[in-house]
Design a protein around this motif. Structure first.
Motif, mmCIF file in Angstrom:
data_model
loop_
_atom_site.group_PDB
_atom_site.id
_atom_site.type_symbol
_atom_site.label_atom_id
_atom_site.label_comp_id
_atom_site.label_asym_id
_atom_site.label_seq_id
_atom_site.Cartn_x
_atom_site.Cartn_y
_atom_site.Cartn_z
ATOM 1 N N UNK A 16 0.891 -1.373 0.149
ATOM 2 C CA UNK A 16 0.107 0.278 -0.176
ATOM 3 C C UNK A 16 0.974 1.076 0.187
ATOM 4 N N UNK A 17 1.789 1.611 0.868
ATOM 5 C CA UNK A 17 2.458 2.750 0.841
ATOM 6 C C UNK A 17 3.619 2.887 -0.387
ATOM 7 N N UNK A 18 3.897 1.781 -1.133
ATOM 8 C CA UNK A 18 4.754 1.624 -2.329
ATOM 9 C C UNK A 18 3.860 2.382 -3.494
ATOM 10 N N UNK A 19 2.508 2.118 -3.560
ATOM 11 C CA UNK A 19 1.908 2.460 -4.868
ATOM 12 C C UNK A 19 1.975 3.822 -5.094
ATOM 13 N N UNK A 20 2.537 4.344 -6.122
ATOM 14 C CA UNK A 20 2.825 5.875 -6.434
ATOM 15 C C UNK A 20 1.240 6.349 -7.080
ATOM 16 N N UNK A 21 0.169 5.423 -7.138
ATOM 17 C CA UNK A 21 -1.060 5.684 -7.929
ATOM 18 C C UNK A 21 -1.924 5.860 -6.857
ATOM 19 N N UNK A 22 -1.708 5.514 -5.475
ATOM 20 C CA UNK A 22 -2.551 5.246 -4.409
ATOM 21 C C UNK A 22 -3.889 4.370 -4.941
#
Length: 84
Positions: A16-22
């Motif tokens: 979850x925190x790694x996703x650049x697109x939320x």
């Protein structure tokens, strides 16, 4: 193509925190990916970061219900981050 988190997910909270697109959020029992926001990291990275950080192999896979070309993923990235 959007990605899909399978039932193998252990809710480790790495993706979850790694996703650049939320695009990743907690679902009813496991994390889920919003296909409308997932670009498989096109526009950000060479490979999807969620797959890279997931400790369980083959937990995050290509979603067969949301197949998109790299061109369509790029267009989605532009809309998400540059307003279209």
């Amino acid at each position: 193509m959007a990605l899909l988190i399978t039932k193998k997910c252990i809710n480790c909270d790495m993706c979850e925190p790694e996703c650049p697109n939320q695009a990743i959020s907690m679902g009813d029992s496991i994390y889920q990916i919003d296909a409308d926001r997932c670009t498989e990291c096109v526009g950000h990275y060479d490979t999807p970061t969620c797959q890279q950080v997931c400790p369980i192999v083959n937990t995050i896979i290509t979603d067969p219900a949301h197949r998109e070309s790299n061109e369509l993923l790029w267009e989605k990235f532009v809309v998400l981050h540059h307003g279209g």
